[in-house]
Design an enzyme around this catalytic site. Structure first.
Site, mmCIF file in Angstrom:
data_model
loop_
_atom_site.group_PDB
_atom_site.id
_atom_site.type_symbol
_atom_site.label_atom_id
_atom_site.label_comp_id
_atom_site.label_asym_id
_atom_site.label_seq_id
_atom_site.Cartn_x
_atom_site.Cartn_y
_atom_site.Cartn_z
ATOM 1 N N PHE A 151 -2.309 -26.665 -14.334
ATOM 2 C CA PHE A 151 -2.718 -25.364 -13.804
ATOM 3 C C PHE A 151 -3.893 -25.461 -12.843
ATOM 4 O O PHE A 151 -4.118 -24.556 -12.044
ATOM 5 C CB PHE A 151 -3.093 -24.418 -14.965
ATOM 6 C CG PHE A 151 -4.438 -24.716 -15.576
ATOM 7 C CD1 PHE A 151 -5.593 -24.178 -15.017
ATOM 8 C CD2 PHE A 151 -4.561 -25.537 -16.693
ATOM 9 C CE1 PHE A 151 -6.836 -24.455 -15.557
ATOM 10 C CE2 PHE A 151 -5.799 -25.822 -17.234
ATOM 11 C CZ PHE A 151 -6.936 -25.275 -16.659
ATOM 12 N N LYS A 175 8.330 -28.508 -10.787
ATOM 13 C CA LYS A 175 8.167 -27.665 -11.985
ATOM 14 C C LYS A 175 6.676 -27.347 -12.040
ATOM 15 O O LYS A 175 5.872 -28.166 -12.475
ATOM 16 C CB LYS A 175 8.606 -28.457 -13.232
ATOM 17 C CG LYS A 175 9.065 -27.659 -14.422
ATOM 18 C CD LYS A 175 8.040 -26.722 -15.022
ATOM 19 C CE LYS A 175 6.991 -27.419 -15.863
ATOM 20 N NZ LYS A 175 5.864 -26.509 -16.204
ATOM 21 N N SER A 228 -2.487 -33.024 -19.221
ATOM 22 C CA SER A 228 -3.270 -33.612 -20.311
ATOM 23 C C SER A 228 -2.670 -34.960 -20.730
ATOM 24 O O SER A 228 -1.463 -35.190 -20.585
ATOM 25 C CB SER A 228 -3.256 -32.652 -21.504
ATOM 26 O OG SER A 228 -1.927 -32.485 -21.949
ATOM 27 N N CYS A 283 -9.995 -32.786 -12.955
ATOM 28 C CA CYS A 283 -9.855 -34.098 -13.611
ATOM 29 C C CYS A 283 -10.892 -35.069 -13.079
ATOM 30 O O CYS A 283 -11.115 -36.116 -13.668
ATOM 31 C CB CYS A 283 -8.456 -34.642 -13.428
ATOM 32 S SG CYS A 283 -8.144 -35.116 -11.738
ATOM 33 N N GLU A 385 -12.557 -34.433 -23.367
ATOM 34 C CA GLU A 385 -12.589 -33.660 -22.126
ATOM 35 C C GLU A 385 -12.860 -32.185 -22.465
ATOM 36 O O GLU A 385 -12.076 -31.564 -23.178
ATOM 37 C CB GLU A 385 -11.227 -33.802 -21.441
ATOM 38 C CG GLU A 385 -11.138 -33.134 -20.104
ATOM 39 C CD GLU A 385 -9.793 -33.375 -19.420
ATOM 40 O OE1 GLU A 385 -8.751 -33.407 -20.116
ATOM 41 O OE2 GLU A 385 -9.777 -33.521 -18.189
HETATM 42 P P1 NAD Z 1 -0.812 -29.660 -19.794
HETATM 43 O O1 NAD Z 1 -0.614 -31.073 -20.225
HETATM 44 O O2 NAD Z 1 -0.995 -28.621 -20.809
HETATM 45 O O3 NAD Z 1 0.404 -29.181 -18.870
HETATM 46 C C1 NAD Z 1 0.836 -29.945 -17.761
HETATM 47 C C2 NAD Z 1 2.290 -29.639 -17.487
HETATM 48 O O4 NAD Z 1 3.096 -30.086 -18.579
HETATM 49 C C3 NAD Z 1 2.608 -28.150 -17.287
HETATM 50 O O5 NAD Z 1 3.498 -28.026 -16.190
HETATM 51 C C4 NAD Z 1 3.293 -27.761 -18.590
HETATM 52 O O6 NAD Z 1 4.228 -26.713 -18.407
HETATM 53 C C5 NAD Z 1 3.998 -29.053 -18.980
HETATM 54 N N1 NAD Z 1 4.220 -29.194 -20.431
HETATM 55 C C6 NAD Z 1 3.458 -28.688 -21.428
HETATM 56 N N2 NAD Z 1 3.960 -29.043 -22.624
HETATM 57 C C7 NAD Z 1 5.045 -29.798 -22.377
HETATM 58 C C8 NAD Z 1 5.989 -30.472 -23.220
HETATM 59 N N3 NAD Z 1 5.898 -30.435 -24.549
HETATM 60 N N4 NAD Z 1 6.983 -31.168 -22.634
HETATM 61 C C9 NAD Z 1 7.081 -31.215 -21.290
HETATM 62 N N5 NAD Z 1 6.223 -30.591 -20.448
HETATM 63 C C10 NAD Z 1 5.216 -29.892 -20.982
HETATM 64 O O7 NAD Z 1 -2.074 -29.698 -18.770
HETATM 65 P P2 NAD Z 1 -2.858 -28.477 -18.129
HETATM 66 O O8 NAD Z 1 -3.670 -27.809 -19.187
HETATM 67 O O9 NAD Z 1 -1.969 -27.655 -17.284
HETATM 68 O O10 NAD Z 1 -3.840 -29.272 -17.132
HETATM 69 C C11 NAD Z 1 -5.116 -29.743 -17.497
HETATM 70 C C12 NAD Z 1 -5.104 -31.243 -17.702
HETATM 71 O O11 NAD Z 1 -4.624 -31.887 -16.515
HETATM 72 C C13 NAD Z 1 -6.489 -31.817 -17.933
HETATM 73 O O12 NAD Z 1 -6.424 -32.737 -18.986
HETATM 74 C C14 NAD Z 1 -6.814 -32.537 -16.623
HETATM 75 O O13 NAD Z 1 -7.712 -33.617 -16.733
HETATM 76 C C15 NAD Z 1 -5.451 -33.000 -16.222
HETATM 77 N N6 NAD Z 1 -5.398 -33.314 -14.800
HETATM 78 C C16 NAD Z 1 -5.337 -34.625 -14.447
HETATM 79 C C17 NAD Z 1 -5.332 -34.979 -13.116
HETATM 80 C C18 NAD Z 1 -5.280 -36.423 -12.717
HETATM 81 O O14 NAD Z 1 -5.069 -36.693 -11.539
HETATM 82 N N7 NAD Z 1 -5.457 -37.365 -13.628
HETATM 83 C C19 NAD Z 1 -5.363 -33.977 -12.124
HETATM 84 C C20 NAD Z 1 -5.404 -32.636 -12.525
HETATM 85 C C21 NAD Z 1 -5.419 -32.314 -13.880
#
Ligand code: NAD
Length: 485
Positions: A151, A175, A228, A283, A385
């Site tokens: 997000f 997605k 995450s 991140c 985090e």
């Molecule tokens: P999230 O892991 O909750 O969701 C990420 C994506 O996964 C979303 O599109 C969500 O719909 C999907 N998803 C959720 N549950 C799922 C499941 N069980 N099976 C398949 N898909 C599923 O992450 P978030 O809260 O949207 O984003 C924040 C996290 O992203 C933080 O930990 C941040 O550090 C990380 N992030 C990392 C980077 C990087 O480059 N390393 C960049 C931006 C954000």
């Protein structure tokens, strides 16, 4: 934008999802519902896969120069709609307009990089590897790729991947985050307006059901996940099971080290941006501040003074320097970390809870900048985090102690040092196990032509997003050895 149900964009058309479940998309500055994300079904994902599969050969056999012309056109359309795109990003995410504009500048840079692919080396040749035998390597696209996005940067993160994927001749499914999907809907409206060839880029809303269908399908080649580490690690294992190419960019805890020889006048504004930019939901955000030796007292005092001056408010107001958290769940989670910090013995020297704001923002997910002192490296707030505007400060005796703490972390996304010593900087970049190192830079974000690196629990896979690694991820090297009789 009203309380409408968002549509998927498949094969060049807006189509309704078959979903029965919906997630509210909320403006985090005032709690208003602005749209509904359909939590898509297996059928939705299959429809997108078959469109992208069908489009693949058409696109793959389109000469690279023609593919690039379409990408240039898209770039220009994004530029023309720049302000509106940024505003929508702020509306659903909460970040300030300046932050959204910055995000779109990076998004467009990724598209520009993809437009330069034909001039990047896409293969190499040798004549006479043996007498009369020539050998060459060509890079070929592979088919249907997809991305699963978080997000926090709803425009920029997908753009780390899709422009390179389609420039190299693949077709694509995005997605988006189910929490902030409107940003991507707006981009697809532009894609639709410029009559981009059908089926090349598709949009499917949803969650686990859609993602699982995309991974399990024999018609997809691989995917880029950003989110995450918990979900990333789960999908990384699933990718192995189904033989998919994958790059998983996970969570982070980024350590920022300040040495006694740092120029504090220039360091403080950098730290403020690093920890509080995007309301800490980045991140590459600073996660822990390591104050080395005698810099501890002056650093703490000056940081406190600067943090207190930050204007918190609606991201759409140009005077705002820090917007709300992007969701109520996000706010609650940060508040729990604050409770945990206090319970484990840290001292909250700047308390951002219950800040007073304008009445019209009373339903928003706001908190102010916060700072914890007396933090030790074994505390939860030093290890996990937080993803919010909180600075935990740890006092350390030496650079060696700082590096030891950093390298014990389960994460390895980014780390920065502030110093005026080349020797300190060199030791840091040499020894710290993190993928992106900043030297007097608080947010070590690589531009589109460099890989977005990461180590340990912050990255799983072999080839990083962006740059040459990105091109390699979306292509296969084919060796052709030729002799003509
Ligand atoms: P999230 O892991 O909750 O969701 C990420 C994506 O996964 C979303 O599109 C969500 O719909 C999907 N998803 C959720 N549950 C799922 C499941 N069980 N099976 C398949 N898909 C599923 O992450 P978030 O809260 O949207 O984003 C924040 C996290 O992203 C933080 O930990 C941040 O550090 C990380 N992030 C990392 C980077 C990087 O480059 N390393 C960049 C931006 C954000």
């Amino acid at each position: 934008m009203s309380n409408e149900i968002l549509k998927n964009y498949i094969n060049g058309k807006w189509v309704e999802s078959k979903a029965n479940n919906f997630r509210d998309v909320i403006n985090p500055a005032n709690g208003e519902i602005i749209a509904k994300t359909p939590m898509g079904t297996r059928e939705d994902a299959e429809e997108a896969i078959s469109a992208a599969k069908e489009a693949f050969w058409r696109w793959r056999t389109t000469p690279a120069q023609s593919r690039i012309r379409y990408i240039f056109e898209l770039r220009d359309a994004f530029e023309e709609n720049f302000d509106e795109l940024a505003e929508i990003c702020t509306l659903e995410h909460g970040k300030t307009l300046d932050e959204s504009r910055g995000e779109y500048r990076r998004t467009i840079e990724s598209i520009e990089l993809a437009a330069s692919i034909p001039s990047l080396q896409m293969g190499f040749n040798f004549e006479d590897v043996a007498m009369g035998i020539d050998e060459m390597v060509v890079k070929q696209p592979l088919g249907v790729f997809f991305s699963v996005a978080p997000f926090n940067f709803p425009a920029m993160v997908p753009a780390w991947f899709w422009p390179l994927a389609i420039a190299t001749g693949n077709t694509y499914i995005i997605k988006p985050s189910d929490q902030c999907p409107i940003t991507m809907v707006k981009q697809f409206e532009i894609i639709d307006e410029i009559d981009f060839p059908k089926g090349i880029i598709n949009l499917v809303h949803g969650g686990a059901e859609v993602v699982n269908t995309l991974i399990e399908s024999p018609d997809t080649v691989g995917f880029s996940f950003v989110g995450s580490s918990k979900i990333g690690n789960l999908l990384y294992r699933k990718a192995g099971e189904f033989g998919k190419r994958v790059q998983v960019q996970g969570g982070a805890k980024n350590f920022i080290t300040v040495m006694p020889d740092a120029d504090l006048d220039r360091t403080i504004p950098n730290l403020i941006t690093s920890f509080y930019g995007n309301t800490g939901q980045r991140c590459l955000a600073g996660g822990v501040l390591l104050a080395v030796g005698e810099v501890y007292e002056p650093l703490k005092e000056r940081l406190l003074e600067a943090a207190k001056k930050i204007q918190v408010g609606d991201g759409l107001d140009d005077n705002t320097q820090m917007g709300p958290l992007a969701s109520n769940a996000g706010l609650k989670s940060v508040l729990q970390f604050i409770d945990k910090g206090i319970e484990e013995g840290a001292t909250l020297i700047l308390d951002g809870r219950n800040i007073s704001l304008d009445d019209k923002l009373s339903k928003g997910y706001f908190m102010g900048p916060s700072i914890f002192d007396d933090v030790t490296s074994d505390m939860t707030i030093a290890q996990e985090e937080i993803f919010g505007p909180v600075i935990p400060i740890i006092r350390v005796a030496s650079l060696e102690e700082a590096i030891e703490i950093i390298n014990k972390s389960r994460y390895g996304n980014a780390s920065s040092i502030f110093t005026s010593s080349g020797k300190n900087a060199r030791d840091y970049q040499y020894k710290v196990n993190a993928g992106n190192i900043g030297i007097n830079i608080g947010v070590a974000a690589p531009i589109a032509s460099f890989p977005f690196s990461g180590m340990k629990d912050s990255f799983k896979g072999d080839l990083h997003g962006q740059g040459k690694s990105g091109v390699d991820f979306f292509t296969e090297d084919k060796v052709v050895i030729t002799r003509w009789f």
